[in-house]
Design a protein around this motif. Sequence first.
Motif, PDB file in Angstrom:
ATOM      1  N   ASN A 156       0.817  -1.212   0.000  1.00 45.81           N
ATOM      2  CA  ASN A 156       0.000   0.000   0.000  1.00 45.81           C
ATOM      3  C   ASN A 156       0.851   1.263   0.000  1.00 45.81           C
ATOM      4  O   ASN A 156       2.087   1.213   0.096  1.00 45.81           O
ATOM      5  CB  ASN A 156      -0.986  -0.014   1.175  1.00 45.81           C
ATOM      6  N   ASP A 157       0.188   2.418  -0.081  1.00 43.37           N
ATOM      7  CA  ASP A 157       0.922   3.683  -0.212  1.00 43.37           C
ATOM      8  C   ASP A 157       1.782   3.981   1.011  1.00 43.37           C
ATOM      9  O   ASP A 157       2.889   4.529   0.890  1.00 43.37           O
ATOM     10  CB  ASP A 157      -0.038   4.835  -0.495  1.00 43.37           C
ATOM     11  N   ARG A 158       1.308   3.605   2.202  1.00 39.06           N
ATOM     12  CA  ARG A 158       2.108   3.858   3.408  1.00 39.06           C
ATOM     13  C   ARG A 158       3.417   3.080   3.364  1.00 39.06           C
ATOM     14  O   ARG A 158       4.481   3.608   3.699  1.00 39.06           O
ATOM     15  CB  ARG A 158       1.304   3.461   4.655  1.00 39.06           C
ATOM     16  N   LEU A 159       3.348   1.822   2.925  1.00 39.59           N
ATOM     17  CA  LEU A 159       4.557   1.001   2.837  1.00 39.59           C
ATOM     18  C   LEU A 159       5.509   1.536   1.775  1.00 39.59           C
ATOM     19  O   LEU A 159       6.734   1.505   1.956  1.00 39.59           O
ATOM     20  CB  LEU A 159       4.177  -0.443   2.529  1.00 39.59           C
ATOM     21  N   VAL A 160       4.960   2.036   0.666  1.00 45.36           N
ATOM     22  CA  VAL A 160       5.817   2.604  -0.380  1.00 45.36           C
ATOM     23  C   VAL A 160       6.516   3.855   0.132  1.00 45.36           C
ATOM     24  O   VAL A 160       7.725   4.042  -0.094  1.00 45.36           O
ATOM     25  CB  VAL A 160       4.993   2.926  -1.643  1.00 45.36           C
ATOM     26  N   ARG A 161       5.776   4.717   0.841  1.00 41.49           N
ATOM     27  CA  ARG A 161       6.397   5.932   1.382  1.00 41.49           C
ATOM     28  C   ARG A 161       7.512   5.588   2.376  1.00 41.49           C
ATOM     29  O   ARG A 161       8.585   6.201   2.359  1.00 41.49           O
ATOM     30  CB  ARG A 161       5.328   6.805   2.061  1.00 41.49           C
ATOM     31  N   THR A 162       7.253   4.618   3.238  1.00 46.07           N
ATOM     32  CA  THR A 162       8.271   4.203   4.209  1.00 46.07           C
ATOM     33  C   THR A 162       9.490   3.609   3.503  1.00 46.07           C
ATOM     34  O   THR A 162      10.640   3.899   3.853  1.00 46.07           O
ATOM     35  CB  THR A 162       7.684   3.177   5.192  1.00 46.07           C
ATOM     36  N   ALA A 163       9.240   2.793   2.477  1.00 46.20           N
ATOM     37  CA  ALA A 163      10.338   2.148   1.760  1.00 46.20           C
ATOM     38  C   ALA A 163      11.190   3.165   1.010  1.00 46.20           C
ATOM     39  O   ALA A 163      12.431   3.066   1.014  1.00 46.20           O
ATOM     40  CB  ALA A 163       9.789   1.106   0.791  1.00 46.20           C
ATOM     41  N   THR A 164      10.559   4.140   0.356  1.00 44.37           N
ATOM     42  CA  THR A 164      11.349   5.150  -0.354  1.00 44.37           C
ATOM     43  C   THR A 164      12.187   5.976   0.624  1.00 44.37           C
ATOM     44  O   THR A 164      13.327   6.336   0.322  1.00 44.37           O
ATOM     45  CB  THR A 164      10.450   6.086  -1.175  1.00 44.37           C
ATOM     46  N   PHE A 165      11.641   6.256   1.796  1.00 44.33           N
ATOM     47  CA  PHE A 165      12.407   6.981   2.818  1.00 44.33           C
ATOM     48  C   PHE A 165      13.631   6.170   3.245  1.00 44.33           C
ATOM     49  O   PHE A 165      14.750   6.696   3.337  1.00 44.33           O
ATOM     50  CB  PHE A 165      11.510   7.274   4.026  1.00 44.33           C
ATOM     51  N   ARG A 166      13.434   4.872   3.497  1.00 43.49           N
ATOM     52  CA  ARG A 166      14.542   4.026   3.947  1.00 43.49           C
ATOM     53  C   ARG A 166      15.591   3.848   2.850  1.00 43.49           C
ATOM     54  O   ARG A 166      16.798   3.894   3.114  1.00 43.49           O
ATOM     55  CB  ARG A 166      14.005   2.659   4.383  1.00 43.49           C
ATOM     56  N   LEU A 167      15.132   3.627   1.617  1.00 45.55           N
ATOM     57  CA  LEU A 167      16.078   3.433   0.525  1.00 45.55           C
ATOM     58  C   LEU A 167      16.855   4.707   0.218  1.00 45.55           C
ATOM     59  O   LEU A 167      18.014   4.654  -0.193  1.00 45.55           O
ATOM     60  CB  LEU A 167      15.336   2.945  -0.724  1.00 45.55           C
ATOM     61  N   THR A 168      16.236   5.852   0.440  1.00 47.42           N
ATOM     62  CA  THR A 168      16.958   7.117   0.289  1.00 47.42           C
ATOM     63  C   THR A 168      18.002   7.259   1.386  1.00 47.42           C
ATOM     64  O   THR A 168      19.149   7.657   1.131  1.00 47.42           O
ATOM     65  CB  THR A 168      15.979   8.299   0.321  1.00 47.42           C
ATOM     66  N   ALA A 169      17.628   6.907   2.622  1.00 50.61           N
ATOM     67  CA  ALA A 169      18.572   6.978   3.738  1.00 50.61           C
ATOM     68  C   ALA A 169      19.738   6.018   3.548  1.00 50.61           C
ATOM     69  O   ALA A 169      20.871   6.301   3.978  1.00 50.61           O
ATOM     70  CB  ALA A 169      17.851   6.679   5.051  1.00 50.61           C
ATOM     71  N   ASP A 170      19.484   4.882   2.878  1.00 44.75           N
ATOM     72  CA  ASP A 170      20.533   3.891   2.641  1.00 44.75           C
ATOM     73  C   ASP A 170      21.295   4.151   1.348  1.00 44.75           C
ATOM     74  O   ASP A 170      22.082   3.316   0.907  1.00 44.75           O
ATOM     75  CB  ASP A 170      19.922   2.483   2.590  1.00 44.75           C
ATOM     76  N   ASP A 171      21.057   5.303   0.725  1.00 46.81           N
ATOM     77  CA  ASP A 171      21.763   5.721  -0.492  1.00 46.81           C
ATOM     78  C   ASP A 171      21.483   4.802  -1.672  1.00 46.81           C
ATOM     79  O   ASP A 171      22.356   4.572  -2.510  1.00 46.81           O
ATOM     80  CB  ASP A 171      23.275   5.835  -0.244  1.00 46.81           C
ATOM     81  N   TRP A 172      20.255   4.296  -1.760  1.00 44.50           N
ATOM     82  CA  TRP A 172      19.805   3.610  -2.952  1.00 44.50           C
ATOM     83  C   TRP A 172      19.115   4.606  -3.893  1.00 44.50           C
ATOM     84  O   TRP A 172      19.285   4.541  -5.101  1.00 44.50           O
ATOM     85  CB  TRP A 172      18.804   2.509  -2.603  1.00 44.50           C
ATOM     86  N   LEU A 173      18.328   5.503  -3.296  1.00 48.05           N
ATOM     87  CA  LEU A 173      17.531   6.445  -4.064  1.00 48.05           C
ATOM     88  C   LEU A 173      17.931   7.878  -3.751  1.00 48.05           C
ATOM     89  O   LEU A 173      18.480   8.171  -2.679  1.00 48.05           O
ATOM     90  CB  LEU A 173      16.040   6.260  -3.774  1.00 48.05           C
ATOM     91  N   ALA A 174      17.635   8.767  -4.690  1.00 50.38           N
ATOM     92  CA  ALA A 174      17.810  10.204  -4.493  1.00 50.38           C
ATOM     93  C   ALA A 174      16.453  10.868  -4.700  1.00 50.38           C
ATOM     94  O   ALA A 174      15.769  10.598  -5.696  1.00 50.38           O
ATOM     95  CB  ALA A 174      18.839  10.760  -5.467  1.00 50.38           C
ATOM     96  N   ALA A 175      16.049  11.708  -3.760  1.00 45.02           N
ATOM     97  CA  ALA A 175      14.734  12.344  -3.805  1.00 45.02           C
ATOM     98  C   ALA A 175      14.825  13.745  -4.401  1.00 45.02           C
ATOM     99  O   ALA A 175      15.787  14.478  -4.167  1.00 45.02           O
ATOM    100  CB  ALA A 175      14.133  12.410  -2.401  1.00 45.02           C
ATOM    101  N   THR A 176      13.802  14.104  -5.189  1.00 39.16           N
ATOM    102  CA  THR A 176      13.688  15.441  -5.771  1.00 39.16           C
ATOM    103  C   THR A 176      12.285  15.962  -5.500  1.00 39.16           C
ATOM    104  O   THR A 176      11.302  15.230  -5.672  1.00 39.16           O
ATOM    105  CB  THR A 176      13.941  15.406  -7.293  1.00 39.16           C
ATOM    106  N   ARG A 177      12.205  17.211  -5.094  1.00 37.35           N
ATOM    107  CA  ARG A 177      10.899  17.822  -4.819  1.00 37.35           C
ATOM    108  C   ARG A 177      10.581  18.825  -5.917  1.00 37.35           C
ATOM    109  O   ARG A 177      11.391  19.703  -6.235  1.00 37.35           O
ATOM    110  CB  ARG A 177      10.928  18.526  -3.458  1.00 37.35           C
ATOM    111  N   MET A 178       9.396  18.692  -6.532  1.00 39.27           N
ATOM    112  CA  MET A 178       8.943  19.630  -7.553  1.00 39.27           C
ATOM    113  C   MET A 178       7.527  20.046  -7.192  1.00 39.27           C
ATOM    114  O   MET A 178       6.580  19.263  -7.350  1.00 39.27           O
ATOM    115  CB  MET A 178       8.988  18.983  -8.941  1.00 39.27           C
ATOM    116  N   GLY A 179       7.389  21.258  -6.655  1.00 34.97           N
ATOM    117  CA  GLY A 179       6.093  21.691  -6.168  1.00 34.97           C
ATOM    118  C   GLY A 179       5.672  20.837  -4.986  1.00 34.97           C
ATOM    119  O   GLY A 179       6.417  20.680  -4.020  1.00 34.97           O
ATOM    120  N   ARG A 180       4.501  20.249  -5.067  1.00 36.27           N
ATOM    121  CA  ARG A 180       3.998  19.404  -3.988  1.00 36.27           C
ATOM    122  C   ARG A 180       4.305  17.927  -4.229  1.00 36.27           C
ATOM    123  O   ARG A 180       3.916  17.079  -3.439  1.00 36.27           O
ATOM    124  CB  ARG A 180       2.484  19.601  -3.845  1.00 36.27           C
ATOM    125  N   ARG A 181       5.002  17.631  -5.316  1.00 34.72           N
ATOM    126  CA  ARG A 181       5.269  16.246  -5.679  1.00 34.72           C
ATOM    127  C   ARG A 181       6.703  15.839  -5.344  1.00 34.72           C
ATOM    128  O   ARG A 181       7.626  16.644  -5.466  1.00 34.72           O
ATOM    129  CB  ARG A 181       5.029  16.018  -7.168  1.00 34.72           C
TER     130      ARG A 181
END
Length: 312
Positions: free
Chosen positions: A58-83
């Motif tokens: 579900n969306d909560r698990l995806v949000r948590t996973a993207t946060f963890r993978l970003t913290a573990d240097d798997w992903l890089a996050a970009t903010r564009m407006g509200r997205r």
Amino acid sequence: MATPGTDPVSPRVARLARGLKLGANSMLVTLFGDVVAPRPQAIWLGSLIRLAAPFGINDRLVRTATFRLTADDWLAATRMGRRSYYGLSDAGLQRVLHAGKRIYAGEASEWDGRWTLVMVRGDVRATVRQKLKRELLWEGFGAIAPGVMAHPQADLASLREILQAARAQDDVAVMEASSLEAFSIRPLQALMHQTFKLGDVAAAWQALLRRFAPLAEEAAGLAPADAFFVRTLLVHEYRRVLLRDPNLPEAMLPQDWPGRTARGLCHTLYGALLDASEDYLHRVVEAADGSLHDANRSLRLRFGAGAQAGND
């Protein structure tokens, strides 16, 4: 299980996932490795939520996973407006490209009988030692003794990148070894069987074949949503087993090794599912720079399918 804006996966195809434990972190790594790595883009979080939904994430698990993978240097996050958009970090891209060499490789080249040995100094910090072991296991090395890992067909360029990323060039000795003809190879075969737990690996390959082989004949006719589901689940499970399989040379394997059959099945299924699954992805995924890029040529080269590449 579908989210608004996506087609539902048919119940018959969804049953393929029955009995599997599909973690959010691991599934996102599969999606980024299979979908994003061939066209490095940052994907909208909403699109990731849509792609993960058919797998019961579900969306909560995806949000948590993207946060963890970003913290573990798997992903890089970009903010564009509200997205929020997520792409592979430099380290994450390196990891999935290394893994991709194993996952999507064609037939292994003939073995020259040499082994690559990696020996870690005993006074190396535990955190560095653990990171090295994790990355080397991912690369297909096996731990034959404390601080000693071996690989029969190591990619030296990838090994060098792993050591550099861990800043462990001065902590590791890399050597070559080969068997002496005057001595029997049987003890080495037994050691490899024990080191890599080949009995368990063979059972995992057989389970994969039982799960996916019944779809081989109808894969090319699946609807786009079903094709995406099967393609992703196939790569996810193939990657999971491959992480346990050292991809030993033919001389080290039994004649009826099921990994050979599993690779052939993945080659066939992936090619049959590609067009419809790509149609689905282009319809569902939004990227920071617009629509998903076309990666048909590189995708058709996967699993050694070079002969099919002219169809793009």
